[in-house]
Design a protein around this motif. Structure first.
Motif, PDB file in Angstrom:
ATOM      1  N   ARG A  30       2.347   1.311  -7.873  1.00 50.79           N
ATOM      2  CA  ARG A  30       2.243   1.221  -6.417  1.00 50.79           C
ATOM      3  C   ARG A  30       1.933   2.588  -5.796  1.00 50.79           C
ATOM      4  NH1 ARG A  30       7.292  -2.639  -4.413  1.00 50.79           N
ATOM      5  NH2 ARG A  30       7.268  -4.113  -6.162  1.00 50.79           N
ATOM      6  N   GLY A  31       1.689   3.586  -6.632  1.00 50.95           N
ATOM      7  CA  GLY A  31       1.389   4.916  -6.119  1.00 50.95           C
ATOM      8  C   GLY A  31       2.599   5.738  -5.750  1.00 50.95           C
ATOM      9  N   LEU A  32       3.806   5.290  -6.127  1.00 50.95           N
ATOM     10  CA  LEU A  32       5.015   6.014  -5.737  1.00 50.95           C
ATOM     11  C   LEU A  32       5.110   7.376  -6.428  1.00 50.95           C
ATOM     12  CD1 LEU A  32       7.728   3.176  -5.660  1.00 50.95           C
ATOM     13  CD2 LEU A  32       6.067   3.858  -3.913  1.00 50.95           C
ATOM     14  N   ALA A  33       4.798   7.419  -7.729  1.00 53.00           N
ATOM     15  CA  ALA A  33       4.876   8.687  -8.441  1.00 53.00           C
ATOM     16  C   ALA A  33       3.902   9.706  -7.854  1.00 53.00           C
ATOM     17  CB  ALA A  33       4.587   8.468  -9.922  1.00 53.00           C
ATOM     18  N   ASP A  69       0.841  -1.181   0.000  1.00 52.89           N
ATOM     19  CA  ASP A  69       0.000   0.000   0.000  1.00 52.89           C
ATOM     20  C   ASP A  69       0.880   1.236   0.000  1.00 52.89           C
ATOM     21  OD1 ASP A  69      -2.923   0.991   0.578  1.00 52.89           O
ATOM     22  OD2 ASP A  69      -1.581   2.175   1.843  1.00 52.89           O
ATOM     23  N   ALA A  70       0.507   2.254  -0.819  1.00 54.24           N
ATOM     24  CA  ALA A  70       1.342   3.445  -0.947  1.00 54.24           C
ATOM     25  C   ALA A  70       1.507   4.153   0.391  1.00 54.24           C
ATOM     26  CB  ALA A  70       0.726   4.391  -1.985  1.00 54.24           C
ATOM     27  N   ILE A  71       0.453   4.182   1.243  1.00 50.38           N
ATOM     28  CA  ILE A  71       0.530   4.886   2.517  1.00 50.38           C
ATOM     29  C   ILE A  71       1.527   4.212   3.436  1.00 50.38           C
ATOM     30  CG2 ILE A  71      -0.785   5.562   4.560  1.00 50.38           C
ATOM     31  CD1 ILE A  71      -3.233   5.812   2.783  1.00 50.38           C
ATOM     32  N   ASP A  72       1.584   2.904   3.405  1.00 51.43           N
ATOM     33  CA  ASP A  72       2.471   2.162   4.287  1.00 51.43           C
ATOM     34  C   ASP A  72       3.825   1.885   3.656  1.00 51.43           C
ATOM     35  OD1 ASP A  72       0.414   2.014   6.162  1.00 51.43           O
ATOM     36  OD2 ASP A  72      -0.401   0.197   5.242  1.00 51.43           O
ATOM     37  N   ARG A 113      13.423   4.975  -1.750  1.00 56.95           N
ATOM     38  CA  ARG A 113      14.378   3.873  -1.872  1.00 56.95           C
ATOM     39  C   ARG A 113      13.719   2.557  -1.483  1.00 56.95           C
ATOM     40  NH1 ARG A 113      19.377   6.303  -2.408  1.00 56.95           N
ATOM     41  NH2 ARG A 113      19.672   8.308  -1.317  1.00 56.95           N
ATOM     42  N   ASP A 114      14.210   1.512  -2.092  1.00 52.70           N
ATOM     43  CA  ASP A 114      13.892   0.144  -1.657  1.00 52.70           C
ATOM     44  C   ASP A 114      15.204  -0.417  -1.151  1.00 52.70           C
ATOM     45  OD1 ASP A 114      13.148  -2.433  -1.219  1.00 52.70           O
ATOM     46  OD2 ASP A 114      12.306  -2.780  -3.201  1.00 52.70           O
ATOM     47  N   GLY A 115      15.378  -0.382   0.155  1.00 55.15           N
ATOM     48  CA  GLY A 115      16.685  -0.673   0.713  1.00 55.15           C
ATOM     49  C   GLY A 115      17.634   0.463   0.351  1.00 55.15           C
ATOM     50  N   ALA A 116      18.778   0.114  -0.250  1.00 55.67           N
ATOM     51  CA  ALA A 116      19.738   1.139  -0.656  1.00 55.67           C
ATOM     52  C   ALA A 116      19.475   1.647  -2.066  1.00 55.67           C
ATOM     53  CB  ALA A 116      21.155   0.578  -0.567  1.00 55.67           C
ATOM     54  N   ARG A 117      18.573   1.006  -2.795  1.00 58.24           N
ATOM     55  CA  ARG A 117      18.361   1.326  -4.204  1.00 58.24           C
ATOM     56  C   ARG A 117      17.330   2.427  -4.365  1.00 58.24           C
ATOM     57  NH1 ARG A 117      15.133  -2.509  -8.436  1.00 58.24           N
ATOM     58  NH2 ARG A 117      15.527  -1.310 -10.346  1.00 58.24           N
ATOM     59  N   LEU A 118      17.669   3.444  -5.149  1.00 54.81           N
ATOM     60  CA  LEU A 118      16.724   4.503  -5.496  1.00 54.81           C
ATOM     61  C   LEU A 118      15.773   3.968  -6.560  1.00 54.81           C
ATOM     62  CD1 LEU A 118      15.970   7.529  -5.100  1.00 54.81           C
ATOM     63  CD2 LEU A 118      17.487   8.024  -7.032  1.00 54.81           C
ATOM     64  N   VAL A 119      14.461   4.001  -6.284  1.00 51.74           N
ATOM     65  CA  VAL A 119      13.501   3.393  -7.204  1.00 51.74           C
ATOM     66  C   VAL A 119      12.505   4.403  -7.780  1.00 51.74           C
ATOM     67  CG1 VAL A 119      13.692   1.112  -6.139  1.00 51.74           C
ATOM     68  CG2 VAL A 119      11.943   2.725  -5.312  1.00 51.74           C
TER      69      VAL A 119
END
Length: 273
Positions: A82-85, A2-5, A49-55
């Protein structure tokens, strides 16, 4: 997820230029590391980021007169839908609201359908064109022009003072500012193609002649982001071998604060305005 979480939205630094470049390269965009450093140094870039990776990223680049450009909205393929943008654009809009900025952006057709419900209204349209191999042309070779002359013409066409941006472009190796018959343009390196723009001219014939002279002196593929309302200019480009790659819709959120005295023939790029 979920984008909020999801993972936190963070502000990036110049140390993230290479990671940002990896995202725009994956999307087959033309930005260079130096382009990313402009956003990271002179604006604010939000990231996830997802861990150390910029996503995922989105940038807010302020200009004069309480204006700002939103761009570099990128999400790596494995993390899309996933609602990131949306979260990152919201972060840009919130930062702009705090500073009382009018926001501008150049959207793809899909993006325009997203930004419209957020309150963005259409203004002008752009067409990105590409030239892979120049057709030989004859005519007057362009002369070298000054940065002051380019900035003055840019200010008249945009209503903005973008001296810092154009100076950064002009100082790069391989960049040149050229002029002929009342037309002036900046040519600079991109990741995959050289870019012409901004370009200003007194009339269409001069604009086309300058583009032709530039193309005749270049060996790399070229890109130009032409203003769609300059229809004779667009027709002349396509007749000389340029192909239209994609449209962009320029949009604004907030009241207009910049008054233009003339219409450019081509802009600095959809990421810069």
């Amino acid at each position: 997820m979920d984008a909020i979480d999801g993972p936190a939205v963070i502000k990036l630094s110049e140390q993230d230029a290479i990671a940002g470049l990896a995202l725009s390269t994956e999307a087959h965009w033309n930005q260079t590391e130096e382009d990313w450093r402009i956003f990271l140094r002179d604006g604010v870039v939000f990231g996830i980021r997802d861990g150390a990776r910029l996503v995922a990223t989105a940038a807010l680049l302020p200009y004069s007169g309480n204006n700002a450009w939103i761009s570099m909205v990128l999400v790596t393929e494995s993390h899309r839908r996933r609602g990131l943008a949306t979260r990152l654009v919201d972060a840009c809009l919130e930062a702009a609201r705090k500073d009382g900025l009018t926001c501008w952006l150049d959207a793809t057709p899909d993006g325009a359908r997203v930004y419209g419900p957020l309150g963005f209204t259409p203004t002008s349209q752009l067409r990105r064109l590409k030239l892979v191999k120049s057709r030989s042309v004859s005519g007057q070779a362009p002369s070298t022009a000054t940065l002051d002359a380019l900035c003055d013409r840019d200010r008249r066409a945009t209503g903005l003072d973008r001296t810092a941006l154009l100076s950064a472009f002009a100082q790069r190796p391989g960049s040149r500012i050229v002029t002929a018959n009342g037309a002036i343009a900046l040519v600079r390196d991109g990741r995959a193609a050289r870019h012409i723009g901004p370009l200003f001219a007194d009339h269409t014939t001069a604009a086309l002649a300058l583009v032709g002279a530039i193309a005749a002196s270049e060996t790399s593929p070229l890109l130009i982001d032409a203003v769609a309302s300059q229809s004779q200019f667009l027709d002349g480009l396509t007749a000389s071998g340029w192909t239209i790659e994609r449209p962009f819709q320029r949009m604004r959120l907030g009241r207009a604060t910049a008054m233009a005295e003339e219409m450019p023939f081509a802009v600095a790029g959809p990421e810069f305005g």
